[in-house]
Design a protein around this motif. Structure first.
Motif, PDB file in Angstrom:
ATOM      1  N   THR A 129       0.763  -1.150   0.134  1.00  0.00           N
ATOM      2  CA  THR A 129       0.066   0.036  -0.061  1.00  0.00           C
ATOM      3  C   THR A 129       0.817   1.324  -0.051  1.00  0.00           C
ATOM      4  O   THR A 129       0.290   2.447  -0.473  1.00  0.00           O
ATOM      5  N   GLY A 130       2.049   1.316   0.317  1.00  0.00           N
ATOM      6  CA  GLY A 130       3.003   2.329   0.332  1.00  0.00           C
ATOM      7  C   GLY A 130       4.025   2.665   1.326  1.00  0.00           C
ATOM      8  O   GLY A 130       4.178   1.623   2.068  1.00  0.00           O
ATOM      9  N   VAL A 131       4.782   3.324   0.944  1.00  0.00           N
ATOM     10  CA  VAL A 131       6.030   3.911   1.581  1.00  0.00           C
ATOM     11  C   VAL A 131       6.044   5.295   2.147  1.00  0.00           C
ATOM     12  O   VAL A 131       5.592   6.079   1.171  1.00  0.00           O
ATOM     13  N   LEU A 132       6.801   5.623   2.875  1.00  0.00           N
ATOM     14  CA  LEU A 132       6.899   7.012   3.259  1.00  0.00           C
ATOM     15  C   LEU A 132       8.192   7.156   4.021  1.00  0.00           C
ATOM     16  O   LEU A 132       8.648   6.489   5.040  1.00  0.00           O
ATOM     17  N   ASP A 133       9.163   8.231   3.670  1.00  0.00           N
ATOM     18  CA  ASP A 133      10.211   8.501   4.490  1.00  0.00           C
ATOM     19  C   ASP A 133       9.878   9.857   4.887  1.00  0.00           C
ATOM     20  O   ASP A 133       9.778  10.886   4.412  1.00  0.00           O
ATOM     21  N   VAL A 134       9.934  10.035   6.202  1.00  0.00           N
ATOM     22  CA  VAL A 134       9.818  11.258   6.865  1.00  0.00           C
ATOM     23  C   VAL A 134      10.780  11.940   7.738  1.00  0.00           C
ATOM     24  O   VAL A 134      11.556  11.117   8.346  1.00  0.00           O
ATOM     25  N   ASP A 135      11.102  13.053   7.602  1.00  0.00           N
ATOM     26  CA  ASP A 135      12.181  13.757   8.295  1.00  0.00           C
ATOM     27  C   ASP A 135      11.639  13.960   9.694  1.00  0.00           C
ATOM     28  O   ASP A 135      10.445  14.244   9.872  1.00  0.00           O
ATOM     29  N   GLY A 136      12.583  13.579  10.791  1.00  0.00           N
ATOM     30  CA  GLY A 136      12.178  13.667  11.955  1.00  0.00           C
ATOM     31  C   GLY A 136      11.631  15.006  12.507  1.00  0.00           C
ATOM     32  O   GLY A 136      10.798  15.044  13.525  1.00  0.00           O
ATOM     33  N   ALA A 137      12.084  16.308  12.060  1.00  0.00           N
ATOM     34  CA  ALA A 137      11.735  17.524  12.415  1.00  0.00           C
ATOM     35  C   ALA A 137      10.337  17.807  11.957  1.00  0.00           C
ATOM     36  O   ALA A 137       9.490  18.458  12.548  1.00  0.00           O
ATOM     37  N   VAL A 138      10.058  17.258  10.828  1.00  0.00           N
ATOM     38  CA  VAL A 138       8.560  17.378  10.063  1.00  0.00           C
ATOM     39  C   VAL A 138       7.523  16.646  11.168  1.00  0.00           C
ATOM     40  O   VAL A 138       6.534  17.248  11.499  1.00  0.00           O
ATOM     41  N   LEU A 139       7.945  15.497  11.316  1.00  0.00           N
ATOM     42  CA  LEU A 139       7.006  14.577  12.125  1.00  0.00           C
ATOM     43  C   LEU A 139       7.050  15.135  13.735  1.00  0.00           C
ATOM     44  O   LEU A 139       5.858  15.331  14.161  1.00  0.00           O
ATOM     45  N   ALA A 140       8.064  15.558  14.029  1.00  0.00           N
ATOM     46  CA  ALA A 140       8.075  16.415  15.443  1.00  0.00           C
ATOM     47  C   ALA A 140       7.366  17.411  15.536  1.00  0.00           C
ATOM     48  O   ALA A 140       6.515  17.993  16.583  1.00  0.00           O
TER      49      ALA A 140
END
Length: 169
Positions: A129-140
């Protein structure tokens, strides 16, 4: 030799047709999202009504590391056919009946990257269904009503659910 070559070519075509009829189709990338709930990571599989989530995976990497670097931390949860199927998977408290391996991150760190992969089962076939690579600063930095989606980036949870609904056709 010409006849043997034609027979082999015909056999290859028949195998390709049979593989297609058996449901061997390329994986479809659909929506997946990640959000925080009280500082803890929650994965949203973007599941359509006729799908079941079979696996959720999270890896944590140092930001700016080599492309082939090993993750600092890995967590995964696998569900069999009888496992609970909530709308989202809380990494710190996976659903009942899911087999967990690895360790969930205790906190979101701005100096890390978070890689998410979720697999769903659709009509008896595994559908990536999908993959996602997230920057920790964006997530936080997410507000309580926001998610980071694989298609569209940061958005409200309501906008994400609407996108999922549209993708289910």
């Amino acid at each position: 030799m010409g006849r043997a070559f034609r027979t082999a070519g015909l056999g290859a075509v028949v195998l390709l047709v049979l593989a297609g009829a058996a449901g061997c189709t390329p994986a479809q990338d659909k929506l997946v999202a990640v959000r925080l709930d009280g500082g803890r990571i929650v994965l949203d599989p973007g599941r359509c009504p006729n799908e079941r989530t079979s696996r959720a995976y999270l890896a944590v990497y140092a930001k700016g590391g080599a492309a082939d670097a090993q993750p600092e931390q890995q967590w995964s949860a696998d569900a069999d056919g009888s496992a609970d199927q909530p709308a989202a998977v809380a990494v710190a408290a996976p659903p009942t009946g899911w087999r967990v391996s690895g360790t969930a991150p205790a906190e979101v760190r701005p100096d890390r990257r978070y890689y998410v992969s979720i697999d769903n089962v659709h009509d008896g076939n595994l559908l990536h269904t999908g993959v996602l690579d997230v920057d920790g600063a964006v997530l936080a930095g997410l507000a309580p009503d926001q998610v980071v989606a694989s298609k569209g980036g940061v958005m409200t949870a309501e906008a994400y659910r609407a996108k999922v609904g549209k993708s289910c056709g």
